[in-house]
Design a protein around this motif. Sequence first.
Motif, PDB file in Angstrom:
ATOM      1  N   SER A 118       7.472  -8.282 -12.208  1.00 47.94           N
ATOM      2  CA  SER A 118       7.646  -7.200 -11.243  1.00 47.94           C
ATOM      3  C   SER A 118       6.343  -6.903 -10.510  1.00 47.94           C
ATOM      4  CB  SER A 118       8.116  -5.927 -11.957  1.00 47.94           C
ATOM      5  OG  SER A 118       9.388  -6.103 -12.531  1.00 47.94           O
ATOM      6  N   LEU A 119       6.487  -6.461  -9.270  1.00 44.48           N
ATOM      7  CA  LEU A 119       5.320  -6.017  -8.509  1.00 44.48           C
ATOM      8  C   LEU A 119       5.026  -4.569  -8.897  1.00 44.48           C
ATOM      9  CD1 LEU A 119       6.107  -7.428  -4.951  1.00 44.48           C
ATOM     10  CD2 LEU A 119       4.808  -8.491  -6.803  1.00 44.48           C
ATOM     11  N   LYS A 120       3.790  -4.306  -9.238  1.00 44.12           N
ATOM     12  CA  LYS A 120       3.425  -2.963  -9.682  1.00 44.12           C
ATOM     13  C   LYS A 120       2.263  -2.438  -8.835  1.00 44.12           C
ATOM     14  CE  LYS A 120       4.962  -3.447 -14.482  1.00 44.12           C
ATOM     15  NZ  LYS A 120       5.617  -4.738 -14.310  1.00 44.12           N
ATOM     16  N   PHE A 121       2.407  -1.196  -8.386  1.00 44.22           N
ATOM     17  CA  PHE A 121       1.378  -0.540  -7.599  1.00 44.22           C
ATOM     18  C   PHE A 121       1.189   0.879  -8.121  1.00 44.22           C
ATOM     19  CE2 PHE A 121       3.490  -3.568  -4.787  1.00 44.22           C
ATOM     20  CZ  PHE A 121       2.421  -4.290  -4.277  1.00 44.22           C
ATOM     21  N   THR A 122      -0.024   1.391  -7.994  1.00 41.20           N
ATOM     22  CA  THR A 122      -0.283   2.774  -8.385  1.00 41.20           C
ATOM     23  C   THR A 122       0.546   3.733  -7.545  1.00 41.20           C
ATOM     24  OG1 THR A 122      -2.553   2.189  -9.009  1.00 41.20           O
ATOM     25  CG2 THR A 122      -2.071   4.521  -8.665  1.00 41.20           C
ATOM     26  N   ALA A 123       0.674   3.412  -6.255  1.00 41.14           N
ATOM     27  CA  ALA A 123       1.481   4.226  -5.339  1.00 41.14           C
ATOM     28  C   ALA A 123       2.433   3.306  -4.581  1.00 41.14           C
ATOM     29  CB  ALA A 123       0.579   4.998  -4.385  1.00 41.14           C
ATOM     30  N   PRO A 124       3.554   2.894  -5.188  1.00 40.73           N
ATOM     31  CA  PRO A 124       4.464   1.940  -4.540  1.00 40.73           C
ATOM     32  C   PRO A 124       5.018   2.429  -3.208  1.00 40.73           C
ATOM     33  CG  PRO A 124       5.475   2.944  -6.475  1.00 40.73           C
ATOM     34  CD  PRO A 124       4.028   3.311  -6.516  1.00 40.73           C
ATOM     35  N   GLU A 125       5.084   3.737  -3.039  1.00 39.38           N
ATOM     36  CA  GLU A 125       5.610   4.279  -1.787  1.00 39.38           C
ATOM     37  C   GLU A 125       4.633   4.098  -0.628  1.00 39.38           C
ATOM     38  OE1 GLU A 125       3.158   7.459  -3.662  1.00 39.38           O
ATOM     39  OE2 GLU A 125       4.661   6.007  -4.363  1.00 39.38           O
ATOM     40  N   LYS A 126       3.427   3.614  -0.927  1.00 44.57           N
ATOM     41  CA  LYS A 126       2.432   3.378   0.122  1.00 44.57           C
ATOM     42  C   LYS A 126       2.117   1.893   0.304  1.00 44.57           C
ATOM     43  CE  LYS A 126       0.166   7.872  -0.526  1.00 44.57           C
ATOM     44  NZ  LYS A 126      -1.104   8.565  -0.864  1.00 44.57           N
ATOM     45  N   ALA A 127       2.791   1.028  -0.434  1.00 41.65           N
ATOM     46  CA  ALA A 127       2.515  -0.408  -0.368  1.00 41.65           C
ATOM     47  C   ALA A 127       2.800  -0.957   1.026  1.00 41.65           C
ATOM     48  CB  ALA A 127       3.351  -1.153  -1.400  1.00 41.65           C
ATOM     49  N   THR A 128       1.911  -1.822   1.513  1.00 42.65           N
ATOM     50  CA  THR A 128       2.051  -2.449   2.826  1.00 42.65           C
ATOM     51  C   THR A 128       2.523  -3.896   2.659  1.00 42.65           C
ATOM     52  OG1 THR A 128      -0.211  -3.309   2.859  1.00 42.65           O
ATOM     53  CG2 THR A 128       0.129  -1.055   3.670  1.00 42.65           C
ATOM     54  N   LYS A 129       2.817  -4.525   3.786  1.00 45.16           N
ATOM     55  CA  LYS A 129       3.214  -5.930   3.743  1.00 45.16           C
ATOM     56  C   LYS A 129       2.103  -6.778   3.140  1.00 45.16           C
ATOM     57  CE  LYS A 129       4.875  -9.708   6.696  1.00 45.16           C
ATOM     58  NZ  LYS A 129       5.237 -10.115   8.082  1.00 45.16           N
ATOM     59  N   ASN A 130       0.871  -6.533   3.529  1.00 47.18           N
ATOM     60  CA  ASN A 130      -0.239  -7.299   2.971  1.00 47.18           C
ATOM     61  C   ASN A 130      -0.405  -7.041   1.478  1.00 47.18           C
ATOM     62  OD1 ASN A 130      -1.012  -8.699   5.279  1.00 47.18           O
ATOM     63  ND2 ASN A 130      -2.376  -7.060   5.975  1.00 47.18           N
ATOM     64  N   ASP A 131      -0.155  -5.805   1.038  1.00 50.64           N
ATOM     65  CA  ASP A 131      -0.211  -5.497  -0.392  1.00 50.64           C
ATOM     66  C   ASP A 131       0.828  -6.331  -1.152  1.00 50.64           C
ATOM     67  OD1 ASP A 131      -2.200  -3.558  -0.074  1.00 50.64           O
ATOM     68  OD2 ASP A 131      -0.746  -1.930   0.155  1.00 50.64           O
ATOM     69  N   ILE A 132       2.025  -6.412  -0.581  1.00 50.22           N
ATOM     70  CA  ILE A 132       3.099  -7.180  -1.219  1.00 50.22           C
ATOM     71  C   ILE A 132       2.711  -8.648  -1.311  1.00 50.22           C
ATOM     72  CG2 ILE A 132       5.500  -7.933  -1.031  1.00 50.22           C
ATOM     73  CD1 ILE A 132       5.264  -4.985  -1.712  1.00 50.22           C
ATOM     74  N   LYS A 133       2.195  -9.202  -0.224  1.00 48.69           N
ATOM     75  CA  LYS A 133       1.827 -10.616  -0.225  1.00 48.69           C
ATOM     76  C   LYS A 133       0.731 -10.907  -1.242  1.00 48.69           C
ATOM     77  CE  LYS A 133       1.151 -11.143   4.284  1.00 48.69           C
ATOM     78  NZ  LYS A 133       0.944 -11.842   5.580  1.00 48.69           N
ATOM     79  N   ARG A 134      -0.240 -10.013  -1.349  1.00 47.27           N
ATOM     80  CA  ARG A 134      -1.302 -10.216  -2.339  1.00 47.27           C
ATOM     81  C   ARG A 134      -0.775 -10.075  -3.763  1.00 47.27           C
ATOM     82  NH1 ARG A 134      -4.617  -7.463   1.643  1.00 47.27           N
ATOM     83  NH2 ARG A 134      -4.019  -5.463   0.736  1.00 47.27           N
ATOM     84  N   ALA A 135       0.093  -9.110  -3.979  1.00 43.83           N
ATOM     85  CA  ALA A 135       0.604  -8.843  -5.326  1.00 43.83           C
ATOM     86  C   ALA A 135       1.522  -9.959  -5.829  1.00 43.83           C
ATOM     87  CB  ALA A 135       1.355  -7.515  -5.345  1.00 43.83           C
ATOM     88  N   MET A 136       2.105 -10.744  -4.922  1.00 37.35           N
ATOM     89  CA  MET A 136       2.991 -11.834  -5.336  1.00 37.35           C
ATOM     90  C   MET A 136       2.236 -13.033  -5.910  1.00 37.35           C
ATOM     91  SD  MET A 136       6.142 -12.031  -2.596  1.00 37.35           S
ATOM     92  CE  MET A 136       5.130 -12.687  -1.266  1.00 37.35           C
ATOM     93  N   ALA A 137       0.943 -13.090  -5.705  1.00 34.27           N
ATOM     94  CA  ALA A 137       0.145 -14.232  -6.166  1.00 34.27           C
ATOM     95  C   ALA A 137       0.319 -14.451  -7.664  1.00 34.27           C
ATOM     96  CB  ALA A 137      -1.328 -14.009  -5.832  1.00 34.27           C
ATOM     97  N   GLY A 138       0.639 -15.690  -8.034  1.00 34.40           N
ATOM     98  CA  GLY A 138       0.814 -16.044  -9.432  1.00 34.40           C
ATOM     99  C   GLY A 138       2.165 -15.679 -10.013  1.00 34.40           C
ATOM    100  N   LYS A 139       3.039 -15.093  -9.201  1.00 35.34           N
ATOM    101  CA  LYS A 139       4.343 -14.633  -9.691  1.00 35.34           C
ATOM    102  C   LYS A 139       5.529 -15.352  -9.044  1.00 35.34           C
ATOM    103  CE  LYS A 139       2.556  -9.906 -10.374  1.00 35.34           C
ATOM    104  NZ  LYS A 139       1.232 -10.123  -9.793  1.00 35.34           N
ATOM    105  N   VAL A 140       5.288 -16.132  -7.996  1.00 30.72           N
ATOM    106  CA  VAL A 140       6.381 -16.760  -7.237  1.00 30.72           C
ATOM    107  C   VAL A 140       6.922 -17.980  -7.984  1.00 30.72           C
ATOM    108  CG1 VAL A 140       7.021 -17.910  -5.089  1.00 30.72           C
ATOM    109  CG2 VAL A 140       5.437 -15.962  -5.042  1.00 30.72           C
TER     110      VAL A 140
END
Length: 211
Positions: free
Chosen positions: A173-195
């Motif tokens: 799962s993608l996890k963020f401290t503030a998921p309601e503020k996640a941006t497209k770039n945040d999502i792309k970075r967070a997917m690293a190693g998980k795809v």
Amino acid sequence: MAILDYLEFIIGRILYPIRGHDSRQVLHCPALKGLPEPNMTLEAPDIGPSGSKLPIYCTCNADDGRGRLPELHWTVPDCHEQVIEYVLLCEDLDPPIPFLVFHHGLIWAIPASITRIQSSDVQPDEHAKSSRLTVSGWRFVPNLLGVPYVGAGAPLGHGKHRYVFTIVALNESLKFTAPEKATKNDIKRAMAGKVVGWGQWTGVFEKPWPL
């Protein structure tokens, strides 16, 4: 109104060469570079094979002026790893702005049990402006209109635009401290190693001259 249509058409023709920003799509972000070939199938059964023309109800010419998400079905990835959740993006690769790809929809935290999605699933919930949640409980990154999804809207005179839908399977799962503020770039970075898988379907739209 006709004058504005002519103006939009002229600007669209002038800017016609600015298109084809394929290298900017999510497919080419670092998170997906370890998986160069698709191992999932993404389909829009009510519309046709990839490359089909989007129907009016999926475009800015829909009755509501926004259009809706086509119904999409996908297969689980052909891999040995367990899928935990999915990310779905829709990107316009041909906007008349250099080096820019517009995302029309970016839905994430889609459970692994889901292998089909329709427009009703991605409607914003009543607190979406702060929660960034859809009525299905999935998260979204707002597009330019501030909503989870908006249909195809190529400028008049700019020719056909490709709207690429990409489904990405993750083993974590993608996890963020503030998921309601996640941006497209945040999502792309967070997917690293998980795809662990991805697939694409493309719809095409060219804005017709107003009747």
